[in-house]
Scaffold this motif. Structure first.
Motif, PDB file in Angstrom:
ATOM      1  N   ARG A 138      -3.478 -32.031 -71.079  1.00  0.00           N
ATOM      2  CA  ARG A 138      -4.173 -32.828 -70.079  1.00  0.00           C
ATOM      3  C   ARG A 138      -3.248 -33.174 -68.905  1.00  0.00           C
ATOM      4  O   ARG A 138      -2.042 -33.322 -69.078  1.00  0.00           O
ATOM      5  CB  ARG A 138      -4.688 -34.138 -70.681  1.00  0.00           C
ATOM      6  N   GLU A 139      -3.849 -33.290 -67.728  1.00  0.00           N
ATOM      7  CA  GLU A 139      -3.169 -33.807 -66.551  1.00  0.00           C
ATOM      8  C   GLU A 139      -3.879 -35.071 -66.107  1.00  0.00           C
ATOM      9  O   GLU A 139      -5.115 -35.099 -66.014  1.00  0.00           O
ATOM     10  CB  GLU A 139      -3.188 -32.780 -65.417  1.00  0.00           C
ATOM     11  N   GLU A 140      -3.119 -36.145 -65.862  1.00  0.00           N
ATOM     12  CA  GLU A 140      -3.695 -37.415 -65.439  1.00  0.00           C
ATOM     13  C   GLU A 140      -2.890 -37.990 -64.287  1.00  0.00           C
ATOM     14  O   GLU A 140      -1.704 -37.670 -64.115  1.00  0.00           O
ATOM     15  CB  GLU A 140      -3.714 -38.426 -66.593  1.00  0.00           C
ATOM     16  N   PHE A 151       1.152 -37.287 -64.492  1.00  0.00           N
ATOM     17  CA  PHE A 151       1.826 -36.961 -65.751  1.00  0.00           C
ATOM     18  C   PHE A 151       0.968 -35.995 -66.553  1.00  0.00           C
ATOM     19  O   PHE A 151      -0.253 -35.898 -66.354  1.00  0.00           O
ATOM     20  CB  PHE A 151       2.152 -38.223 -66.559  1.00  0.00           C
ATOM     21  N   TYR A 152       1.630 -35.272 -67.435  1.00  0.00           N
ATOM     22  CA  TYR A 152       0.970 -34.315 -68.312  1.00  0.00           C
ATOM     23  C   TYR A 152       1.224 -34.737 -69.752  1.00  0.00           C
ATOM     24  O   TYR A 152       2.256 -35.325 -70.074  1.00  0.00           O
ATOM     25  CB  TYR A 152       1.525 -32.906 -68.081  1.00  0.00           C
ATOM     26  N   TYR A 153       0.283 -34.434 -70.627  1.00  0.00           N
ATOM     27  CA  TYR A 153       0.529 -34.742 -72.031  1.00  0.00           C
ATOM     28  C   TYR A 153      -0.154 -33.712 -72.918  1.00  0.00           C
ATOM     29  O   TYR A 153      -1.103 -33.030 -72.513  1.00  0.00           O
ATOM     30  CB  TYR A 153       0.092 -36.168 -72.370  1.00  0.00           C
ATOM     31  N   TRP A 182       8.860 -28.999 -69.912  1.00  0.00           N
ATOM     32  CA  TRP A 182       8.214 -28.461 -71.110  1.00  0.00           C
ATOM     33  C   TRP A 182       8.601 -27.001 -71.349  1.00  0.00           C
ATOM     34  O   TRP A 182       8.737 -26.573 -72.492  1.00  0.00           O
ATOM     35  CB  TRP A 182       6.713 -28.566 -70.965  1.00  0.00           C
ATOM     36  N   VAL A 183       8.728 -26.228 -70.265  1.00  0.00           N
ATOM     37  CA  VAL A 183       9.072 -24.811 -70.426  1.00  0.00           C
ATOM     38  C   VAL A 183      10.378 -24.671 -71.195  1.00  0.00           C
ATOM     39  O   VAL A 183      10.522 -23.808 -72.070  1.00  0.00           O
ATOM     40  CB  VAL A 183       9.175 -24.120 -69.050  1.00  0.00           C
ATOM     41  N   PRO A 201       6.085 -36.657 -67.584  1.00  0.00           N
ATOM     42  CA  PRO A 201       5.740 -37.190 -66.261  1.00  0.00           C
ATOM     43  C   PRO A 201       6.480 -36.461 -65.142  1.00  0.00           C
ATOM     44  O   PRO A 201       7.571 -35.941 -65.337  1.00  0.00           O
ATOM     45  CB  PRO A 201       6.185 -38.655 -66.343  1.00  0.00           C
ATOM     46  N   ASN A 202       5.861 -36.438 -63.974  1.00  0.00           N
ATOM     47  CA  ASN A 202       6.555 -35.985 -62.766  1.00  0.00           C
ATOM     48  C   ASN A 202       7.323 -37.176 -62.201  1.00  0.00           C
ATOM     49  O   ASN A 202       6.725 -38.103 -61.644  1.00  0.00           O
ATOM     50  CB  ASN A 202       5.574 -35.467 -61.720  1.00  0.00           C
ATOM     51  N   LEU A 203       8.629 -37.168 -62.346  1.00  0.00           N
ATOM     52  CA  LEU A 203       9.464 -38.258 -61.865  1.00  0.00           C
ATOM     53  C   LEU A 203       9.826 -38.035 -60.405  1.00  0.00           C
ATOM     54  O   LEU A 203       9.647 -36.939 -59.863  1.00  0.00           O
ATOM     55  CB  LEU A 203      10.731 -38.350 -62.719  1.00  0.00           C
ATOM     56  N   PHE A 204      10.377 -39.064 -59.775  1.00  0.00           N
ATOM     57  CA  PHE A 204      10.880 -38.875 -58.420  1.00  0.00           C
ATOM     58  C   PHE A 204      12.109 -37.976 -58.467  1.00  0.00           C
ATOM     59  O   PHE A 204      12.969 -38.106 -59.343  1.00  0.00           O
ATOM     60  CB  PHE A 204      11.235 -40.220 -57.788  1.00  0.00           C
ATOM     61  N   GLU A 205      12.215 -37.064 -57.512  1.00  0.00           N
ATOM     62  CA  GLU A 205      13.299 -36.088 -57.521  1.00  0.00           C
ATOM     63  C   GLU A 205      14.661 -36.732 -57.277  1.00  0.00           C
ATOM     64  O   GLU A 205      15.683 -36.214 -57.707  1.00  0.00           O
ATOM     65  CB  GLU A 205      13.042 -35.006 -56.462  1.00  0.00           C
TER      66      GLU A 205
END
Length: 435
Positions: A138-140, A151-153, A182-183, A201-205
């Motif tokens: 899922r993507e939320e 974020f993805y889970y 994840w890869v 989660p997509n964190l700040f770079e």
């Protein structure tokens, strides 16, 4: 410019013999210094791009063309982005000699592989073929501090709403993304195997750690509202900047996080001042006498030969072991450290990243051997543990993951241990309830 000396002449009664002056190699013309290729360009295509010949300069003032034979300095993997050094060697013509000391019979160039999906803004989605486990992806998105965050889970196929399930945050490093993490870690695969929900989660770079902490806190609340989360068994592990964020969670969210994994994030002080002076990894805090407010299990992994920009290499492992000792002392650990050594031949190749074949993993292990020493303190306050894995000759990589960047950029990955597996095995034994 070398002036040609007179020819050597020998006279005798029968004849006069004239010997030409020897011809020496005095220089090599460089080739183009940089070639750019796309992600997943195979080696044979790279070799087709490189020049077939170069020009050598000779002591008599002439030039000649010689054929080049190209080899990468380290083994080339098409999924390893960054700069790969290629060396082109040549043979001298039969009448050309070397000076003393000799001039290297080679030229050097860089092959720059572009970033793969999920890195530096390169798009990646859950439809990628490597996300192929039987559970639910899922993507939320949620709004945190006025900013929309994604974020993805992954929920394992065996999820039972009547059975509480642990939650694991898998935190990426700088300029990466949740899916790219994840890869390498295969947390979705391990979530299916061991029964937990993996969140990426997509964190700040650029390490906006306080904002990312608020993001993690909000995700926990969101997951509790939608799934039967075992709130006593919420864990976080991360690499590089993600490992630093795990450290912040250890200090600032002890009532929600039962244990953390810190990979390649005990940064030597002089290196830290150069790359990001505003952050406080675990080793920096402990050296200042700042300790976690509550005992929580901490598992650390670091290499002795790390970097994010190539040489000079940095020893992250020494800082890590020192941090483990300070933490174990503060936790009042009853015993330790117990040490275990894993030799270069101790390989677990059953759970490899999608792009990595057993052949690739064995190539790395054979040509760039690493080994691992585990330091383990048990019987700590709150029934916690402190564990540190030193990866000898290891780079700024995820053990058991992929060689995501060139070896000349980040150092070597190891397959002696699998970080995802060992982190889960250590952390999953502990809960907030017992602590």
């Amino acid at each position: 410019m070398i002036k040609e000396a007179p020819k050597n002449t020998i006279n005798n009664e029968q004849a006069t013999y004239t010997y030409p002056r020897p011809i020496y190699l005095v220089g090599v013309e460089p080739v183009q210094s940089l070639f750019k290729v796309s992600f997943m360009t195979p080696l044979d295509k790279v070799l087709e791009l490189l020049p077939k010949t170069t020009t050598i300069l000779l002591s008599d003032g002439s030039k000649r063309t010689v054929n080049l034979h190209w080899e990468p300095l380290y083994h080339y993997f098409p999924y390893s982005f960054g700069d790969h050094v290629f060396i082109g060697t040549f043979d001298l013509p039969g009448d050309v000699r070397q000076l003393d000391p000799p001039i290297p019979q080679r030229v050097v160039t860089i092959v720059r592989v572009d970033y793969g999906p999920g890195w530096f803004g390169k798009p990646m989605s859950l439809q990628w073929e490597g996300f192929n486990q039987p559970g639910t992806y899922r993507e939320e998105s949620i709004v945190v501090n006025g900013v929309k965050r994604t974020f993805y889970y992954y929920v394992p196929s065996t999820y039972d709403p009547s059975k509480p399930i642990p939650l694991v945050f898998d935190l990426h490093g700088g300029w990466s993304s949740g899916l790219a993490q994840w890869v390498g870690t295969r947390s979705d695969r391990y979530a299916e195997k061991y029964y937990f929900i993996s969140v990426a989660p997509n964190l700040f770079e650029t390490l906006r750690l306080e904002d990312d902490e608020a993001f993690i806190d909000a995700i926990i609340d969101w997951m509790r509202a939608h799934y039967n989360i075992d709130t006593g068994r919420v864990y976080a592990w991360g690499v590089s900047g993600g490992g630093v964020l795990s450290t912040y969670l250890l200090y600032d969210m002890p009532n929600k996080i039962a244990g953390v994994g810190i990979v390649s994030a005990t940064i030597p002080q002089e290196y830290l001042r150069r790359i990001s002076p505003g952050i406080e990894p675990l080793n920096a805090r402990l050296r200042q006498g700042k300790y976690p407010p509550k005992p929580r299990t901490v598992v650390m992994i670091a290499g002795t030969r790390e970097s994010i920009t190539g040489p000079p290499w940095q020893d992250f492992a020494s800082e890590m072991v020192e941090s483990a000792k300070l933490l174990a002392q503060y936790y009042g650990c009853g015993s330790g450290p117990e040490t275990t050594y894993f030799p270069p031949t101790h390989l677990d190749l059953d759970e490899l990243p999608y792009w990595v074949s057993r052949r690739d993993a064995l190539t790395i292990a054979t040509n760039y051997p690493t080994s691992v020493t585990k330091y383990e303190w048990r019987g700590c306050a709150g029934n916690t543990e402190v564990i540190a894995y030193v990866v000898h000759n290891g780079g700024h990589t995820w053990p058991g993951g992929m060689q995501y960047a060139s070896m000349g950029t980040v150092g070597y990955v190891t397959y002696v241990i699998d970080a995802t597996d060992v982190l889960w095995q250590h952390l999953s034994k502990h809960s907030l309830t017992e602590q």
